[in-house]
Design a protein around this motif. Structure first.
Motif, PDB file in Angstrom:
ATOM      1  N   LEU B 107       0.837  -1.196   0.000  1.00  0.00           N
ATOM      2  CA  LEU B 107       0.000   0.000   0.000  1.00  0.00           C
ATOM      3  C   LEU B 107       0.877   1.253   0.000  1.00  0.00           C
ATOM      4  CD1 LEU B 107      -2.739   1.402   0.279  1.00  0.00           C
ATOM      5  CD2 LEU B 107      -2.528   1.149   2.751  1.00  0.00           C
ATOM      6  N   ARG B 108       1.888   1.244   0.882  1.00  0.00           N
ATOM      7  CA  ARG B 108       2.782   2.393   0.991  1.00  0.00           C
ATOM      8  C   ARG B 108       3.524   2.624  -0.325  1.00  0.00           C
ATOM      9  NH1 ARG B 108       5.877   0.692   5.464  1.00  0.00           N
ATOM     10  NH2 ARG B 108       7.704   0.579   4.148  1.00  0.00           N
ATOM     11  N   GLY B 109       3.972   1.518  -0.927  1.00  0.00           N
ATOM     12  CA  GLY B 109       4.713   1.619  -2.180  1.00  0.00           C
ATOM     13  C   GLY B 109       3.866   2.228  -3.291  1.00  0.00           C
ATOM     14  N   ILE B 110       2.615   1.795  -3.384  1.00  0.00           N
ATOM     15  CA  ILE B 110       1.735   2.321  -4.439  1.00  0.00           C
ATOM     16  C   ILE B 110       1.470   3.810  -4.221  1.00  0.00           C
ATOM     17  CG2 ILE B 110      -0.638   2.225  -5.306  1.00  0.00           C
ATOM     18  CD1 ILE B 110      -0.464  -0.853  -4.836  1.00  0.00           C
ATOM     19  N   ILE B 111       1.191   4.169  -2.970  1.00  0.00           N
ATOM     20  CA  ILE B 111       0.932   5.584  -2.662  1.00  0.00           C
ATOM     21  C   ILE B 111       2.155   6.428  -3.017  1.00  0.00           C
ATOM     22  CG2 ILE B 111       0.525   7.223  -0.777  1.00  0.00           C
ATOM     23  CD1 ILE B 111      -1.951   5.719  -1.292  1.00  0.00           C
ATOM     24  N   ARG B 112       3.337   5.934  -2.642  1.00  0.00           N
ATOM     25  CA  ARG B 112       4.552   6.707  -2.918  1.00  0.00           C
ATOM     26  C   ARG B 112       4.819   6.800  -4.408  1.00  0.00           C
ATOM     27  NH1 ARG B 112       9.100   6.335   1.766  1.00  0.00           N
ATOM     28  NH2 ARG B 112       7.632   6.642   3.487  1.00  0.00           N
ATOM     29  N   LEU B 113       4.489   5.742  -5.131  1.00  0.00           N
ATOM     30  CA  LEU B 113       4.667   5.769  -6.594  1.00  0.00           C
ATOM     31  C   LEU B 113       3.793   6.861  -7.208  1.00  0.00           C
ATOM     32  CD1 LEU B 113       6.083   4.229  -8.932  1.00  0.00           C
ATOM     33  CD2 LEU B 113       3.952   2.965  -9.205  1.00  0.00           C
ATOM     34  N   ILE B 114       2.540   6.932  -6.722  1.00  0.00           N
ATOM     35  CA  ILE B 114       1.633   7.975  -7.221  1.00  0.00           C
ATOM     36  C   ILE B 114       2.221   9.362  -6.927  1.00  0.00           C
ATOM     37  CG2 ILE B 114      -0.646   9.026  -6.907  1.00  0.00           C
ATOM     38  CD1 ILE B 114      -1.700   6.189  -6.266  1.00  0.00           C
ATOM     39  N   LEU B 115       2.714   9.531  -5.705  1.00  0.00           N
ATOM     40  CA  LEU B 115       3.265  10.828  -5.319  1.00  0.00           C
ATOM     41  C   LEU B 115       4.490  11.178  -6.155  1.00  0.00           C
ATOM     42  CD1 LEU B 115       2.922  10.727  -1.428  1.00  0.00           C
ATOM     43  CD2 LEU B 115       1.402  11.725  -3.118  1.00  0.00           C
ATOM     44  N   ASP B 116       5.359  10.178  -6.399  1.00  0.00           N
ATOM     45  CA  ASP B 116       6.540  10.421  -7.237  1.00  0.00           C
ATOM     46  C   ASP B 116       6.124  10.859  -8.636  1.00  0.00           C
ATOM     47  OD1 ASP B 116       8.220   9.798  -5.208  1.00  0.00           O
ATOM     48  OD2 ASP B 116       8.584   7.732  -5.829  1.00  0.00           O
ATOM     49  N   LEU B 117       5.100  10.178  -9.134  1.00  0.00           N
ATOM     50  CA  LEU B 117       4.617  10.482 -10.481  1.00  0.00           C
ATOM     51  C   LEU B 117       4.119  11.929 -10.557  1.00  0.00           C
ATOM     52  CD1 LEU B 117       4.140   8.908 -13.144  1.00  0.00           C
ATOM     53  CD2 LEU B 117       1.761   8.689 -12.439  1.00  0.00           C
ATOM     54  N   VAL B 118       3.331  12.313  -9.546  1.00  0.00           N
ATOM     55  CA  VAL B 118       2.778  13.674  -9.531  1.00  0.00           C
ATOM     56  C   VAL B 118       3.906  14.702  -9.473  1.00  0.00           C
ATOM     57  CG1 VAL B 118       1.412  15.308  -8.185  1.00  0.00           C
ATOM     58  CG2 VAL B 118       0.597  12.972  -8.510  1.00  0.00           C
ATOM     59  N   ARG B 119       4.954  14.391  -8.669  1.00  0.00           N
ATOM     60  CA  ARG B 119       6.057  15.349  -8.542  1.00  0.00           C
ATOM     61  C   ARG B 119       6.907  15.419  -9.813  1.00  0.00           C
ATOM     62  NH1 ARG B 119       6.835  13.294  -3.707  1.00  0.00           N
ATOM     63  NH2 ARG B 119       8.729  12.228  -4.328  1.00  0.00           N
ATOM     64  N   THR B 120       6.901  14.335 -10.576  1.00  0.00           N
ATOM     65  CA  THR B 120       7.710  14.328 -11.797  1.00  0.00           C
ATOM     66  C   THR B 120       7.141  15.272 -12.846  1.00  0.00           C
ATOM     67  OG1 THR B 120       8.098  12.015 -11.324  1.00  0.00           O
ATOM     68  CG2 THR B 120       8.816  12.798 -13.453  1.00  0.00           C
ATOM     69  N   LEU B 121       5.800  15.411 -12.874  1.00  0.00           N
ATOM     70  CA  LEU B 121       5.180  16.265 -13.882  1.00  0.00           C
ATOM     71  C   LEU B 121       5.582  17.718 -13.630  1.00  0.00           C
ATOM     72  CD1 LEU B 121       1.589  14.738 -13.723  1.00  0.00           C
ATOM     73  CD2 LEU B 121       3.322  14.325 -15.479  1.00  0.00           C
ATOM     74  N   PRO B 122       6.235  18.367 -14.616  1.00  0.00           N
ATOM     75  CA  PRO B 122       6.631  19.760 -14.415  1.00  0.00           C
ATOM     76  C   PRO B 122       5.403  20.668 -14.389  1.00  0.00           C
ATOM     77  CG  PRO B 122       7.584  18.837 -16.432  1.00  0.00           C
ATOM     78  CD  PRO B 122       6.602  17.863 -15.933  1.00  0.00           C
ATOM     79  N   ASP B 123       5.446  21.727 -13.579  1.00  0.00           N
ATOM     80  CA  ASP B 123       4.253  22.568 -13.453  1.00  0.00           C
ATOM     81  C   ASP B 123       3.922  23.294 -14.750  1.00  0.00           C
ATOM     82  OD1 ASP B 123       6.591  23.826 -12.993  1.00  0.00           O
ATOM     83  OD2 ASP B 123       5.868  25.175 -11.439  1.00  0.00           O
ATOM     84  N   LEU B 124       4.955  23.583 -15.543  1.00  0.00           N
ATOM     85  CA  LEU B 124       4.669  24.253 -16.816  1.00  0.00           C
ATOM     86  C   LEU B 124       3.886  23.346 -17.761  1.00  0.00           C
ATOM     87  CD1 LEU B 124       7.963  26.221 -17.499  1.00  0.00           C
ATOM     88  CD2 LEU B 124       5.704  27.123 -16.897  1.00  0.00           C
ATOM     89  N   LEU B 125       4.236  22.062 -17.747  1.00  0.00           N
ATOM     90  CA  LEU B 125       3.507  21.094 -18.570  1.00  0.00           C
ATOM     91  C   LEU B 125       2.055  21.008 -18.108  1.00  0.00           C
ATOM     92  CD1 LEU B 125       3.543  18.732 -20.676  1.00  0.00           C
ATOM     93  CD2 LEU B 125       3.987  17.233 -18.751  1.00  0.00           C
TER      94      LEU B 125
END
Lengths: 250, 263
Positions: B107-125
């Protein structure tokens, strides 16, 4: 008539995942209303033994019965109801330091309320009154609105006892309750525990390092060494020489 | 007695380790600037243009100030709205990502993966995408800031949660409280002031970020910043920068005050 014991251990073993033996073939009964002191060296299994009673630690084999009910099957709500009737006092008090004394004490009552009421702090007037009374019993009513971290160690431990009283416990487990306190506050805290034992008939089980304190307060002393009960005598038959055996490393 | 003092090993005596690490870092720095073709000399030789720009910005057109107050106000609103929405969603995710609260590794791994993904997206994009979806205007800006804040705040929050004292949790568990009550009574009071502090930090970043988002048509003061720069009207640019600075300073002041009060 032989009353049923409030707690009974039958062939209880605890082996940690890494193979370390925590508890080894524990067999004894604790009658209702007893003030039991468990002594032993650090790592002898005192804390583990205490925490098996409210299932904060699981046992590997054997059976623990509380009020004649085996507790190993409890899950979810039934486990929380078991814990509700067993108060626990800790070496480090475990108060929420940034919350008020009142909130810390009322936290002891949350298991009597549905979650949403606890979260919104919708405690009944009777329970708020009960919080004041609990604090009065540990002589700290004037600190009701103080923040927990403004209190001294001894006062914090008394707040922790008041929190436990909110549970209306039948049993109080105290894990090294005085290890972080000075001699004077040690006496205050131990006196309070003894009074709760005598006046309210609460069964009290205390882990202690100090043999002198054990002899001063206990009805009965159990000695643990390497997870085994090596000593179990009513206070009338305890001698200094016997107790020293518990502390032998061999 | 002196004979009992042990000899200081030569490694410590000549500070071999700190000197070695410093040399290594300087070496890496030089090597990476070589490989990426960064010309430090150009920075100094072209410093003249930079000072020229500063001189032209040194006479702020104060009469421009009333024009930008409304968009500046809109920028602050966008930042507050975006940060609040993002932070609100971040709290449950932070709780689920904290290793001391959730023992289920999957569960923790999936949540962290989602968070990593969100942080990877640049705000300009993100801004570009949401301008395409919602059209030019502050809605796109708010959604972008909310997602950006969510990614950043949830990581800051779960790292705070992982440093808390576990004692009160044990006590509440022994009382017979359920998970949600334990979090409410034993976790939240311990992290609240750091949450507020990180929230305000994110708000401050969002005020600055939203000036850039204006470039993409996501509303706020950025639209005016872009216009003044395109017109080479640097005295107007200076006013916009100074006004934004005031806003950032005010938020910083509030943040400092709240931290003192809440501590």
């Amino acid at each position: 008539m032989e009353a049923t014991p409030i707690i009974s251990f039958k062939n209880v073993n605890k082996i940690y995942d890494n193979g370390t033996v925590g508890l080894k073939d524990i067999n004894f009964d604790i009658p209702r209303g007893e003030f039991l002191v468990v002594v032993g060296l650090s790592g002898a299994g005192k804390s583990t033994l205490l925490r098996t009673i409210n299932r904060m630690h699981e046992i590997t084999s054997g059976e623990i019965r509380i009020e004649n009910e085996p507790i190993s099957q409890y899950k979810g709500r039934s486990l929380r109801l078991l814990r509700r009737k067993i108060g626990m006092i800790f070496q480090n008090f475990n108060l929420v330091k940034r919350s008020s004394v009142a909130k810390n004490v009322l936290a002891g009552r949350v298991s009597y309320y549905p979650t949403w009421k606890s979260i919104l702090s919708l405690f009944s007037a009777a329970d708020k009154q009960k919080a004041v009374q609990s604090l009065q019993r540990v002589s700290l009513a004037e600190k009701l609105y103080a923040r927990a971290d403004e209190l001294s160690g001894g006062q914090q431990q008394r707040v922790a006892i008041a929190r436990t009283l909110m549970q209306d416990p039948k049993i109080i487990l105290a894990d090294e309750p005085i290890a972080s306190l000075d001699p004077l506050t040690t006496k205050t805290v131990m006196d309070i525990l003894k009074r709760l034992n005598q006046e309210d008939g609460i069964t009290v089980i205390v882990n202690l390092h100090s043999v002198a304190l054990a002899r001063a307060y206990a009805d009965r002393i159990v000695g643990l060494r390497a997870g085994e009960v090596v000593y179990d005598e009513p206070i009338g038959q305890v001698t200094e020489a016997d107790l020293n055996r518990v502390y032998q490393t061999v | 007695m002196t004979s009992q003092v042990p000899q200081r090993p030569w490694l410590q005596r000549w500070h071999v380790k700190p000197i070695g690490w410093t040399l290594l870092l300087v070496g890496l720095l030089i090597a990476s600037s070589r490989m990426t073709g960064v010309d430090v000399g150009m920075f100094f030789s072209n410093l003249g243009q930079f000072t020229d720009l500063l001189v032209r910005m040194s006479r702020p057109a104060w009469d421009y100030l009333p024009v930008i107050l409304q968009p500046l106000y809109e920028t602050i609103q966008m930042a507050i709205l975006g940060t609040t929405i993002g932070a609100a969603f971040a709290v449950p995710f932070a709780v689920l990502a904290a290793s001391n609260l959730v023992h289920n590794r999957w569960l923790r791994g999936i949540i962290r993966l989602i968070l990593d993904l969100v942080r990877t997206l640049p705000d300009l994009l993100l801004a570009a995408i949401f301008v395409a979806i919602f059209g030019i205007g502050s809605t796109a800006g708010v959604v972008t800031l909310a997602i950006f804040s969510f990614g950043m705040v949830s990581k800051l929050f779960y790292e705070v949660i992982e440093t808390i004292d576990m004692g009160p949790l044990e006590a509440l568990e022994s009382v017979g409280a359920n998970k949600l009550t334990i979090i409410w009574y034993a976790v939240l009071p311990q992290i609240l002031n750091q949450f507020v502090s990180y929230f305000l930090y994110t708000l401050e970043i969002n005020v600055r970020a939203s000036t850039v988002l204006g470039y993409l048509g996501a509303g706020g003061i950025g639209v005016f910043l872009q216009r003044s720069l395109n017109q080479f009207n640097y005295s107007q640019t200076a006013v916009i920068i100074l006004a934004t600075l005031v806003v950032v300073m005010v938020i910083d002041g509030i943040s400092n005050h709240l931290r003192r009060v809440l501590l």
